[in-house]
Design a protein around this motif. Structure first.
Motif, PDB file in Angstrom:
ATOM      1  N   ILE A  83      37.149 154.466 -30.360  1.00 21.57           N
ATOM      2  CA  ILE A  83      38.608 154.283 -30.421  1.00 21.57           C
ATOM      3  C   ILE A  83      39.053 153.140 -29.514  1.00 21.57           C
ATOM      4  N   LEU A  84      38.295 152.857 -28.455  1.00 21.60           N
ATOM      5  CA  LEU A  84      38.689 151.814 -27.502  1.00 21.60           C
ATOM      6  C   LEU A  84      38.033 150.467 -27.788  1.00 21.60           C
ATOM      7  N   ALA A  85      37.200 150.392 -28.816  1.00 24.70           N
ATOM      8  CA  ALA A  85      36.481 149.147 -29.107  1.00 24.70           C
ATOM      9  C   ALA A  85      37.455 148.031 -29.477  1.00 24.70           C
ATOM     10  N   ALA A  86      37.024 146.816 -29.254  1.00 28.04           N
ATOM     11  CA  ALA A  86      37.858 145.653 -29.561  1.00 28.04           C
ATOM     12  C   ALA A  86      38.182 145.595 -31.056  1.00 28.04           C
ATOM     13  N   ASP A  87      39.348 145.056 -31.355  1.00 26.98           N
ATOM     14  CA  ASP A  87      39.736 144.869 -32.749  1.00 26.98           C
ATOM     15  C   ASP A  87      38.959 143.706 -33.359  1.00 26.98           C
ATOM     16  N   ALA A  88      38.652 143.823 -34.627  1.00 23.43           N
ATOM     17  CA  ALA A  88      38.005 142.746 -35.372  1.00 23.43           C
ATOM     18  C   ALA A  88      38.262 142.996 -36.848  1.00 23.43           C
ATOM     19  N   LEU A 145      28.091 143.880 -37.259  1.00 20.93           N
ATOM     20  CA  LEU A 145      29.018 144.967 -37.564  1.00 20.93           C
ATOM     21  C   LEU A 145      30.257 144.900 -36.677  1.00 20.93           C
ATOM     22  N   LEU A 146      31.308 145.594 -37.101  1.00 18.77           N
ATOM     23  CA  LEU A 146      32.524 145.669 -36.301  1.00 18.77           C
ATOM     24  C   LEU A 146      32.223 146.290 -34.934  1.00 18.77           C
ATOM     25  N   PRO A 147      32.919 145.877 -33.887  1.00 18.90           N
ATOM     26  CA  PRO A 147      32.662 146.444 -32.554  1.00 18.90           C
ATOM     27  C   PRO A 147      32.837 147.956 -32.497  1.00 18.90           C
TER      28      PRO A 147
END
Length: 266
Positions: free
Chosen positions: A127-132, A155-157
């Protein structure tokens, strides 16, 4: 009485008192005003511990439900007092809570506890991963055309995966809805794929081979290397099944182009 401490010494003494629970050199310089200096420091320390425990409750909801509120609060308080917050962000507080719980002899009979705690923590990281932005179908197809026969799929962060020797996702869902869910801890190994979707954590079960595949991609491996990691666990794992969840949920962020001979250091 000795010379009064400097501001820096007062601040470091107060910090030690909040961590260790004692600061005898600081006590003579605290005005009692009806409360003993040691008791005054303990009030502050209790407030800090309570804040840290509340943060752990937020980060580990499934573990709290399985242990019960009182039991969880007790272990969370011990952990907060032993570990302390190592950053200004309380969202990082539980980084080794799973290892701490697994090391406690009193909890050794709860074989599921460490993996359930790690899954709660992976949800926090997700939930806290960077947006991408994910690649849409057209952009992915275009990227693959210039990526060569063995691309690296970044893959997405927010994408994570883990496996456990028991049905981990089933257990997590049971914690959420014990009245309507059932879990058989003898049901065999199960992997969990996690990602963020519409601002929420999404999860689905996958095979341990699928977890190995995703983990290799997360480390920057090319598809052939990720496939080999998966097939080391399950020789029958096919590329279509392994890529299925990644493509279905649009979890690819970037596909680097293949190196030209002049760019290739080999």
């Amino acid at each position: 009485m000795s010379a009064p401490p400097s501001l820096s010494e007062l601040q470091s003494g107060f910090a030690r008192a909040m961590i260790d629970g004692a600061a005898p050199a600081l006590l003579p310089w605290i005005d009692a005003r009806g409360i003993a200096p040691a008791a005054r420091l303990q009030i502050y320390r209790n407030a800090i511990l309570a804040t840290q425990v509340a943060s752990l409750v937020t980060s580990f909801p499934a573990v709290e439900r399985m242990l019960g509120t009182d039991c969880f609060d007790g272990w969370a308080t011990r952990y907060a007092a032993w570990h302390g917050s190592r950053s200004g962000n309380l969202q990082n507080l539980g980084d080794d809570f799973a290892d701490y719980l697994q090391a406690q002899p009193e909890l050794s009979g709860l074989a599921w506890l460490g993996e359930l705690t790690r899954l709660d923590w992976l949800r926090q990281r997700t939930i806290l991963a960077a947006d991408a932005e994910p690649l849409d179908a057209a952009a992915l197809a275009a990227a693959l055309r210039v990526a060569g026969d063995d691309p690296a799929l970044h893959l997405l962060p927010c994408v994570h995966a883990m496996a456990a020797p028991f049905p981990l996702l089933d257990l997590w869902r049971y914690c959420e809805s014990p009245e309507t869910s059932h879990v058989n801890l003898e049901g065999g190994a199960q992997g969990v794929l996690l990602w963020r979707e519409d601002g929420q954590v999404a999860m689905q079960s996958c095979t341990p081979a699928g977890v190995a595949f995703v983990a290799a991609l997360k480390q920057g491996a090319r598809v052939s290397v990720a496939l080999a990691a998966a097939q080391a666990l399950d020789a029958g794992a096919g590329i279509a099944a392994l890529l299925g969840p990644v493509l279905t949920h649009a979890l690819i962020h970037h596909v680097p182009p293949s190196l030209t001979p002049a760019e290739n250091p080999a």
